[in-house]
Design a protein around this motif. Structure first.
Motif, PDB file in Angstrom:
ATOM      1  N   GLU A 103       9.916  17.870  -8.146  1.00 40.40           N
ATOM      2  CA  GLU A 103       9.385  16.660  -7.819  1.00 40.40           C
ATOM      3  C   GLU A 103       8.894  15.685  -8.745  1.00 40.40           C
ATOM      4  O   GLU A 103       8.166  16.158  -9.439  1.00 40.40           O
ATOM      5  N   TYR A 104       9.521  14.253  -8.830  1.00 42.45           N
ATOM      6  CA  TYR A 104       9.096  13.406  -9.550  1.00 42.45           C
ATOM      7  C   TYR A 104       8.899  11.930  -9.111  1.00 42.45           C
ATOM      8  O   TYR A 104       9.411  11.681  -7.576  1.00 42.45           O
ATOM      9  N   GLN A 105       8.001  11.181  -9.619  1.00 41.97           N
ATOM     10  CA  GLN A 105       7.546   9.921  -8.920  1.00 41.97           C
ATOM     11  C   GLN A 105       8.296   8.996  -9.929  1.00 41.97           C
ATOM     12  O   GLN A 105       8.471   9.016 -11.269  1.00 41.97           O
ATOM     13  N   LEU A 106       9.418   8.076  -9.258  1.00 41.59           N
ATOM     14  CA  LEU A 106      10.201   7.386  -9.944  1.00 41.59           C
ATOM     15  C   LEU A 106       9.842   5.830  -9.554  1.00 41.59           C
ATOM     16  O   LEU A 106       9.587   5.647  -8.694  1.00 41.59           O
ATOM     17  N   VAL A 107       9.717   5.232 -10.700  1.00 49.88           N
ATOM     18  CA  VAL A 107       9.490   3.739 -10.807  1.00 49.88           C
ATOM     19  C   VAL A 107      10.507   3.022 -11.595  1.00 49.88           C
ATOM     20  O   VAL A 107      10.472   3.448 -12.996  1.00 49.88           O
ATOM     21  N   LEU A 108      11.120   2.093 -11.549  1.00 50.04           N
ATOM     22  CA  LEU A 108      11.759   0.943 -12.388  1.00 50.04           C
ATOM     23  C   LEU A 108      10.862  -0.227 -12.785  1.00 50.04           C
ATOM     24  O   LEU A 108      10.361  -0.821 -11.738  1.00 50.04           O
ATOM     25  N   THR A 109      10.904  -0.611 -13.845  1.00 53.34           N
ATOM     26  CA  THR A 109      10.240  -1.931 -14.220  1.00 53.34           C
ATOM     27  C   THR A 109      10.954  -2.788 -15.186  1.00 53.34           C
ATOM     28  O   THR A 109      11.851  -2.169 -15.820  1.00 53.34           O
ATOM     29  N   SER A 110      10.841  -4.204 -15.092  1.00 46.85           N
ATOM     30  CA  SER A 110      11.784  -5.088 -15.924  1.00 46.85           C
ATOM     31  C   SER A 110      10.958  -6.319 -15.625  1.00 46.85           C
ATOM     32  O   SER A 110      10.872  -6.897 -14.740  1.00 46.85           O
ATOM     33  N   GLY A 111      10.658  -7.100 -17.003  1.00 47.86           N
ATOM     34  CA  GLY A 111      10.379  -8.193 -16.900  1.00 47.86           C
ATOM     35  C   GLY A 111       8.833  -8.600 -16.081  1.00 47.86           C
ATOM     36  O   GLY A 111       8.739  -9.623 -15.524  1.00 47.86           O
ATOM     37  N   THR A 116       0.908  -1.121   0.079  1.00 43.76           N
ATOM     38  CA  THR A 116      -0.004   0.115  -0.130  1.00 43.76           C
ATOM     39  C   THR A 116       0.694   1.212   0.113  1.00 43.76           C
ATOM     40  O   THR A 116       0.720   2.166  -0.785  1.00 43.76           O
ATOM     41  N   GLU A 117       1.798   1.302   0.648  1.00 40.44           N
ATOM     42  CA  GLU A 117       2.837   2.277   0.934  1.00 40.44           C
ATOM     43  C   GLU A 117       3.755   2.522  -0.215  1.00 40.44           C
ATOM     44  O   GLU A 117       4.129   3.516  -0.497  1.00 40.44           O
ATOM     45  N   LEU A 118       4.295   1.338  -0.645  1.00 45.60           N
ATOM     46  CA  LEU A 118       5.482   1.465  -1.674  1.00 45.60           C
ATOM     47  C   LEU A 118       5.185   0.767  -3.003  1.00 45.60           C
ATOM     48  O   LEU A 118       5.938   1.443  -3.942  1.00 45.60           O
ATOM     49  N   LYS A 119       4.198   0.228  -3.090  1.00 44.66           N
ATOM     50  CA  LYS A 119       3.627  -0.224  -4.466  1.00 44.66           C
ATOM     51  C   LYS A 119       2.144   0.121  -4.484  1.00 44.66           C
ATOM     52  O   LYS A 119       1.310  -0.738  -4.686  1.00 44.66           O
ATOM     53  N   PRO A 120       1.804   1.275  -4.364  1.00 44.85           N
ATOM     54  CA  PRO A 120       0.421   1.539  -4.579  1.00 44.85           C
ATOM     55  C   PRO A 120      -0.445   1.083  -5.649  1.00 44.85           C
ATOM     56  O   PRO A 120       0.199   1.334  -6.827  1.00 44.85           O
ATOM     57  N   ARG A 168       8.074  -6.838 -13.285  1.00 50.09           N
ATOM     58  CA  ARG A 168       8.189  -6.574 -12.370  1.00 50.09           C
ATOM     59  C   ARG A 168       8.614  -5.065 -11.715  1.00 50.09           C
ATOM     60  O   ARG A 168       8.971  -4.395 -13.002  1.00 50.09           O
ATOM     61  N   ALA A 169       8.291  -4.654 -10.635  1.00 49.86           N
ATOM     62  CA  ALA A 169       8.519  -3.190 -10.343  1.00 49.86           C
ATOM     63  C   ALA A 169       9.164  -2.955  -9.007  1.00 49.86           C
ATOM     64  O   ALA A 169       9.173  -3.671  -8.107  1.00 49.86           O
ATOM     65  N   SER A 170       9.898  -1.862  -9.079  1.00 54.40           N
ATOM     66  CA  SER A 170      10.650  -1.226  -7.646  1.00 54.40           C
ATOM     67  C   SER A 170       9.485  -0.482  -6.847  1.00 54.40           C
ATOM     68  O   SER A 170       8.433  -0.443  -7.298  1.00 54.40           O
ATOM     69  N   PHE A 171       9.922  -0.088  -5.919  1.00 53.66           N
ATOM     70  CA  PHE A 171       9.002   0.598  -5.114  1.00 53.66           C
ATOM     71  C   PHE A 171       8.619   2.157  -5.955  1.00 53.66           C
ATOM     72  O   PHE A 171       9.593   2.459  -6.750  1.00 53.66           O
ATOM     73  N   VAL A 172       7.580   2.668  -5.615  1.00 50.10           N
ATOM     74  CA  VAL A 172       7.563   4.103  -6.111  1.00 50.10           C
ATOM     75  C   VAL A 172       8.081   4.855  -4.893  1.00 50.10           C
ATOM     76  O   VAL A 172       7.892   4.961  -3.895  1.00 50.10           O
ATOM     77  N   GLN A 173       8.915   5.867  -5.745  1.00 53.86           N
ATOM     78  CA  GLN A 173       9.793   6.792  -4.923  1.00 53.86           C
ATOM     79  C   GLN A 173       9.553   8.171  -5.381  1.00 53.86           C
ATOM     80  O   GLN A 173       9.419   8.415  -6.643  1.00 53.86           O
ATOM     81  N   LYS A 174       9.284   9.057  -4.470  1.00 49.40           N
ATOM     82  CA  LYS A 174       9.273  10.584  -4.923  1.00 49.40           C
ATOM     83  C   LYS A 174      10.771  11.087  -4.620  1.00 49.40           C
ATOM     84  O   LYS A 174      11.297  10.702  -3.621  1.00 49.40           O
ATOM     85  N   VAL A 175      11.215  11.594  -5.831  1.00 47.50           N
ATOM     86  CA  VAL A 175      12.518  12.045  -6.190  1.00 47.50           C
ATOM     87  C   VAL A 175      12.481  13.648  -6.170  1.00 47.50           C
ATOM     88  O   VAL A 175      11.779  14.141  -6.936  1.00 47.50           O
TER      89      VAL A 175
END
Length: 222
Positions: A163-171, A12-16, A173-180
């Motif tokens: 401020e940006y919302q950063l996410v990495l995806t591959s295959g 909920t917090e990191l992969k909304p 799968r996804a990283s946490f959603v981060q505010k950068v």
């Protein structure tokens, strides 16, 4: 002692995930526009703010991009109508960060709105961009800023401060959603993709308070 973190709370917090479908979010934007035309501005602002919160939880792609542009444009118009120019400028800036070539249709937008939009475009062109690097052990992971793919890891690009919302995806799968928060100087963001992508629903996670992964989750949650 050990801390038991439920996967539900972590996700909920990191992969909304959105609580509404793309179609439902689109109807929210249409309703906000209708409220604006009916001079119910406070209701329209609340509706569009809720829509944008849902959009921020959508995965990257065309649907998210189109919804975000529509919502931010309407948000800008709403704030302009209430003389909240700083907020209107922020909304128009976000549109142009997504689509720098966007031109407002004169059949739908007033001359004042189009003039303001073009002013923001000219200001953005004059601003200095700074370097943003995204590093992870995985090569070729897609890098998404505000839902828009900007490249792949190892990523190095030039962005405007903000401020940006950063996410990495591959295959799949996804990283946490981060505010950068990109300031007035070059910055590097390091992502532990394999760890972040390994957190999935229905798997309890037990981390001791002094482990690097526990600290990693705490930082990302902020």
């Amino acid at each position: 002692g050990p801390q038991l973190i439920s996967s539900t709370k972590v996700l909920t917090e990191l992969k909304p995930t959105p609580s509404k479908s793309v179609e439902e979010i689109q109807r929210m934007i249409v309703q906000a526009q209708s409220d604006f035309y009916d001079l119910r501005n406070a209701r329209a602002v609340a509706q569009i703010d809720q829509a944008l919160a849902e959009i921020s939880r959508l995965p990257g792609g065309v649907s998210r991009t189109n919804l975000a542009i529509s919502a931010y444009l309407l948000q800008g118009v709403l704030h302009m109508s209430a003389s909240r120019m700083a907020l209107a400028d922020d909304a128009f800036t976000r549109v142009l960060r997504i689509d720098s070539d966007r031109i407002l249709d004169p059949d739908y937008y007033s001359p004042a709105t189009r003039d303001r939009f073009e002013l923001i475009r000219s200001r953005m062109k004059a601003r200095k961009r700074v370097g943003l690097k995204v590093e992870t052990a995985v090569t070729g992971a897609d890098v998404l800023l505000d839902g828009v793919r900007v490249g792949a890891t190892p990523y190095s690009g030039q962005v405007l401060p903000g401020e940006y919302q950063l996410v990495l995806t591959s295959g799949g799968r996804a990283s946490f959603v981060q505010k950068v928060l990109v300031k007035q100087q070059d910055m590097t963001v390091r992502v532990d993709f394999d760890f972040e992508a390994s957190i999935v629903a229905n798997d309890p996670i037990c981390l001791t308070a002094n482990t690097s992964n526990a600290e990693h989750i705490e930082r990302a949650a902020r």
